[in-house]
Design an enzyme around this catalytic site. Structure first.
Site: not given
Length: 428
Positions: A307, A364
């Site tokens: 991330h 995600d």
């Protein structure tokens, strides 16, 4: 620590205040920099080191993997609260009492209808239109049916605008998906909870009863909570800077939806599934693609791992992994795409290359798996992200407007041609 920072330019020294946040974050207040130095500015492409505002909504520490809404940890909120409670918390600053929550839901349901002319706008879109483009357009179109601007100094007007959009937005989301699949539009039922009604509006078939699956309700509830806010990201900053011109709530939200659409932001969960589809088409060998991901000379990039902000782990991913396992187990989905996803997850959690670099599956990755398992089409994934992010956008817009923040106006460092005299067209 000193309460001032000193900057030296061409032998001249300038002092600027040090500002400390409630979590001991430190910032240099450079509001007076350009004026006091005769035109010097800072340059920070992407605003990676620039605080655009002070905010009391969300605290994020990427190095430690901490995410809190109004002081409450994301772990506790995901475990103990529902999405509507979290929406209330973000927007109004405190968790609601039962009476406040019930009234909030009642007021939202009163506005869970859109003008019938919205259907005409929706009908004008071809089925090939991307759902995010449709959603942004419909959200902006709400302004035409609610033309009165919100008086931000009136608590009543602000509240009414908030419950209005919270009531109408899920309808636009559900209709966007139903339009894509040629399904008749559905308003759901006022007897259902907020999240239950979203699922009802999305999946109810005209020829059969829709039965709620508590595991799916729980998974969607958690996903919406985890996506509800994330500090000053691209779409949230867009909502704030749009609203700083005193643009209305609906059109500011539409701008945020458009910003969220990009594959580097909200489109990341769609990109995960597109990557999985590509791996399937190439034979489904997860070990081959993990090797490609480790090869710096290979253009392949592993989507849904690591991330930009979290340098350790994404705290949201830990929570939603459990929900993903529950959904796939309960539904008994037989899907080679999901098998590939589980294979990549196993490899990444065991391979020292990924473990040492903390390239863990992020939110995600898991959200895409859950939506796929629930039967939500890939192109709708970012729309679902927008649905979760709605209360965060509202709270950020509300905070910006009620604090009377100035219109956003970044500076630039000009690198083009210096003055040139105009040439007549015959001399060019």
């Amino acid at each position: 620590m000193s309460d001032k920072a000193t900057l030296e330019i061409n032998g001249e020294k300038y002092e600027f205040p040090i500002v400390v946040g409630s979590e001991n974050e430190v910032a240099i207040d450079i509001k007076a920099l350009r004026g006091s130095t005769g035109g010097v500015i800072t340059i920070d492409p992407g605003y990676k080191n620039t605080g655009s505002c002070e905010s009391a909504i969300t605290f994020l520490d990427g190095e430690k993997g901490i995410l809190r809404y109004r002081g409450y940890s994301i772990e506790e909120l995901a475990e103990k609260a529902d999405f509507l409670e979290v929406a209330y918390l973000l927007i109004f600053g405190e968790l609601p009492t039962q009476e406040e929550l019930d009234q909030f839901h009642t007021d939202i349901k009163k506005h869970a209808v859109v003008d019938d002319d919205i259907k005409k706008i929706l009908d004008a879109f071809p089925k090939s239109a991307h759902p995010m483009g449709v959603l942004a357009s419909l959200t902006s179109a709400l302004t035409a049916f609610n033309p009165t601007s919100v008086n931000v100094d009136s608590d009543e007007e602000m509240y009414n605008a908030i419950v209005r959009i919270l009531g109408k937005f899920p309808i636009l989301v559900a209709w966007t998906m139903r339009k894509k699949h040629g399904m008749p539009l559905d308003y759901g039922s006022t007897s259902l909870g907020y999240v239950e009604n979203i699922l009802h509006m999305m999946f109810k078939r005209p020829d059969e009863e829709y039965t709620q699956n508590p595991i799916l309700v729980n998974a969607l509830d958690k996903l919406l909570i985890l996506h509800a806010d994330h500090e000053q990201n691209c779409s949230t900053s867009t909502v704030r800077i749009t609203g700083s011109s005193h643009a209305g709530l609906f059109v500011s939200l539409s701008a945020g939806i458009s910003a969220l659409w990009g594959p580097l932001h909200g489109g990341a969960n769609q990109a995960v599934l597109e990557m999985l589809e590509a791996i399937k088409e190439d034979g489904g060998d997860t070990k081959k693609y993990m090797s490609k991901a480790k090869d710096k000379e290979d253009p392949f990039r592993l989507m849904g791992f690591g991330h930009r902000v979290y340098k350790n782990f994404d705290p949201r991913a830990k929570i939603i992994k459990v929900a993903a396992d529950d959904v796939l187990s309960d539904l008994g989905v037989q899907d080679p795409i999901l098998d590939i996803a589980k294979g990549l997850e196993k490899e990444a959690l065991e391979d020292p290359y990924f473990v040492d670099r903390k390239l863990y599956p992020n939110v995600d990755f898991y959200s895409g798996i859950i939506y796929r398992g629930m039967g939500i089409p890939t192109e709708m994934f970012t729309v679902m992200f927008a649905l979760g992010r709605l209360p965060g956008w509202i709270s950020q817009w509300k905070e910006m407007r009620t604090r009377k923040e100035p219109i956003g106006r970044p500076r630039q460092l000009y690198t083009g041609e210096t003055y040139r005299p105009f040439k007549d067209i015959t001399n060019r």
